[in-house]
Design a protein around this motif. Structure first.
Motif, short mmCIF file in Angstrom:
data_model
loop_
_atom_site.label_atom_id
_atom_site.label_comp_id
_atom_site.label_asym_id
_atom_site.label_seq_id
_atom_site.Cartn_x
_atom_site.Cartn_y
_atom_site.Cartn_z
N ASP A 128 0.70 -1.68 0.08
CA ASP A 128 -0.01 0.15 0.15
C ASP A 128 0.97 1.65 -0.22
N ARG A 129 2.00 1.02 0.76
CA ARG A 129 2.61 2.84 0.92
C ARG A 129 3.86 2.41 -0.71
N LEU A 130 3.71 1.63 -1.46
CA LEU A 130 4.48 1.35 -3.11
C LEU A 130 3.26 2.07 -3.77
N ALA A 131 2.39 1.82 -3.71
CA ALA A 131 1.32 2.15 -4.41
C ALA A 131 0.82 3.74 -3.93
N GLU A 132 0.84 4.16 -3.72
CA GLU A 132 1.10 5.84 -2.50
C GLU A 132 2.15 6.48 -3.66
N GLU A 133 3.65 5.82 -4.11
CA GLU A 133 5.05 6.44 -4.08
C GLU A 133 5.16 6.26 -5.65
N GLU A 134 3.92 5.19 -6.32
CA GLU A 134 4.69 5.48 -7.99
C GLU A 134 3.60 5.09 -8.73
N ASP A 135 3.01 6.27 -9.30
CA ASP A 135 2.79 6.80 -10.30
C ASP A 135 2.08 5.16 -10.94
N ALA A 136 3.52 4.64 -11.88
CA ALA A 136 2.70 3.61 -12.66
C ALA A 136 2.81 2.34 -12.63
N ILE A 137 2.06 2.06 -10.77
CA ILE A 137 1.31 1.42 -10.73
C ILE A 137 -0.84 1.51 -10.89
N LEU A 138 -1.53 1.05 -11.63
CA LEU A 138 -2.53 1.06 -12.28
C LEU A 138 -3.46 0.45 -10.85
N GLU A 139 -2.79 -0.71 -10.23
CA GLU A 139 -3.64 -2.04 -9.30
C GLU A 139 -3.10 -2.15 -8.77
N GLY A 140 -4.00 -2.25 -7.66
CA GLY A 140 -3.07 -3.32 -6.90
C GLY A 140 -1.93 -2.57 -6.09
N PRO A 141 -0.07 -3.34 -5.69
CA PRO A 141 -0.38 -4.45 -5.41
C PRO A 141 -0.97 -5.20 -4.50
N ASP A 142 -1.38 -6.59 -4.38
CA ASP A 142 -2.66 -7.07 -4.10
C ASP A 142 -1.46 -8.38 -3.73
N VAL A 143 -1.47 -8.98 -2.29
CA VAL A 143 -1.16 -9.85 -1.70
C VAL A 143 -2.13 -10.65 -2.09
N LEU A 144 -2.23 -12.16 -2.74
CA LEU A 144 -3.01 -12.43 -3.12
C LEU A 144 -2.93 -14.26 -1.70
N GLY A 145 -2.10 -14.40 -1.87
CA GLY A 145 -2.12 -15.35 -0.08
C GLY A 145 -0.56 -16.54 -0.15
N VAL A 146 -0.95 -17.70 -0.64
CA VAL A 146 0.22 -18.29 -0.34
C VAL A 146 0.48 -18.83 -2.33
N GLY A 147 1.27 -18.73 -2.71
CA GLY A 147 1.29 -19.18 -3.99
C GLY A 147 2.02 -20.58 -4.39
N SER A 148 2.68 -20.98 -3.03
CA SER A 148 3.28 -22.68 -3.25
C SER A 148 4.09 -22.73 -2.21
N ILE A 149 4.19 -24.84 -1.59
CA ILE A 149 4.81 -24.49 -0.56
C ILE A 149 6.52 -25.56 -1.22
N ASP A 150 7.63 -24.80 -1.12
CA ASP A 150 8.44 -25.09 -1.27
C ASP A 150 9.36 -26.02 -0.64
N GLU A 151 10.45 -26.88 -0.85
CA GLU A 151 10.78 -27.58 0.22
C GLU A 151 11.69 -26.55 1.19
N TYR A 152 12.03 -25.39 1.29
CA TYR A 152 12.97 -24.50 2.27
C TYR A 152 12.23 -23.44 2.94
N ASP A 153 10.64 -22.86 2.43
CA ASP A 153 9.97 -21.90 2.22
C ASP A 153 9.03 -21.82 1.90
N VAL A 154 7.82 -20.75 1.65
CA VAL A 154 6.12 -20.79 1.99
C VAL A 154 6.31 -19.80 1.17
N LYS A 155 5.74 -19.88 -0.30
CA LYS A 155 6.01 -18.33 -1.35
C LYS A 155 4.60 -17.75 -0.52
#
Length: 276
Positions: free
Chosen positions: A201-228
């Motif tokens: 949200d802070r980045l969206a206020e600073e960058e005019d090039a962002i048209l929509e979002g950024p939105d945190v969608l959730g967990v994208g994958s669970i890998d061997e070392y981390d949660v994406k």
């Protein structure tokens, strides 16, 4: 000396040289004037009709291309006339020769026809980011025979229009900036998502090039070392890579500030004590 200047051959030679110089100088003068008029005409069209800038540049370069070929043809005809050669039979012979070699110039015809339909159907314009002939880059010029594509490493590709069978235009509409941020299995996912969304949200206020979002969608994958955790934003054309880099930086700084661990793969070396 007087006989030299009154010699008809000398006089004729001077006249031919003078006419040739006049034709050459005239060519450069008319090319400069014509080019300037064409540029000003398209500039007015952009202002009055609110024509897309990329589209205007494409048509402007094509018009300049056609104008140069036409002017060059006129100069060639004028030079032929200066030497006193009959233009009619030469043009007729050129027509016969052109018909004879036409069967071997099908690629040239294909280039021109394909280029025409590329422009008519507005498949690409100057400054568009496209993929054509299995090459990625920015369109610099769409000509009668070739399309000029500037790759991101600076290489300029000259692609015959007949080789453009598929066009993937990445510049029509907003562009996607997608990043995955890994957190440790021991961290609270909901808390991490909250921290990342606040940073977005802070980045969206600073960058005019962002048209929509950024939105945190959730967990994208669970890998061997981390949660994406996946973050998605939509940006202006050609700004997606810069926004991706800033998203990664903002996410890393926000997670560090919140004390949320970003895991680093580690290797453990176990010595074999049986070998001396």
């Amino acid at each position: 000396m007087d006989d030299f200047f009154t010699n008809p051959y000398v006089t004729t030679t001077f006249m031919i040289v003078g006419q040739l110089l006049l034709a050459i100088v005239g060519y450069f003068i008319f090319r400069a004037i014509g080019g300037s008029l064409i540029k000003r005409t398209f500039q007015k069209m952009k202002e009055r009709r609110k024509m897309n800038n990329n589209r205007a540049q494409t048509l402007e370069k094509l018009t300049l291309n056609v104008f140069s070929y036409t002017l060059l043809f006129i100069v060639v005809v004028a030079v032929i006339d200066i030497f006193g050669l009959p233009i009619g039979p030469i043009l007729a012979s050129a027509g016969v020769v052109g018909l004879a070699i036409g069967f071997g110039a099908q690629d040239l015809v294909s280039d021109v026809v394909t280029g025409f339909f590329l422009l008519l159907e507005k498949q690409l314009d100057v400054e568009d980011y496209v993929t054509i002939a299995e090459l990625d880059g920015i369109v610099e010029e769409v000509g009668l025979r070739t399309t000029h594509l500037r790759a991101f490493d600076g290489t300029l590709h000259f692609i015959p229009n007949r080789n453009i069978t598929n066009v993937s235009n990445h510049s029509r509409g907003s562009m996607e900036a997608l990043v995955d941020i890994g957190i440790s299995f021991n961290e609270n996912i909901s808390e991490a998502m909250k921290v990342l969304q606040e940073a977005c949200d802070r980045l969206a206020e600073e960058e005019d090039a962002i048209l929509e979002g950024p939105d945190v969608l959730g967990v994208g994958s669970i890998d061997e070392y981390d949660v994406k955790i996946r973050i998605l934003a939509y940006t202006e054309n050609l700004q997606q890579w810069g926004i991706q880099r800033k998203l990664l930086q903002a996410s890393k700084e926000a997670l560090d500030e919140a004390g949320i661990e970003i895991p680093v793969p580690q290797q453990v070396y176990v010595p074999d004590n049986n070998n001396n």
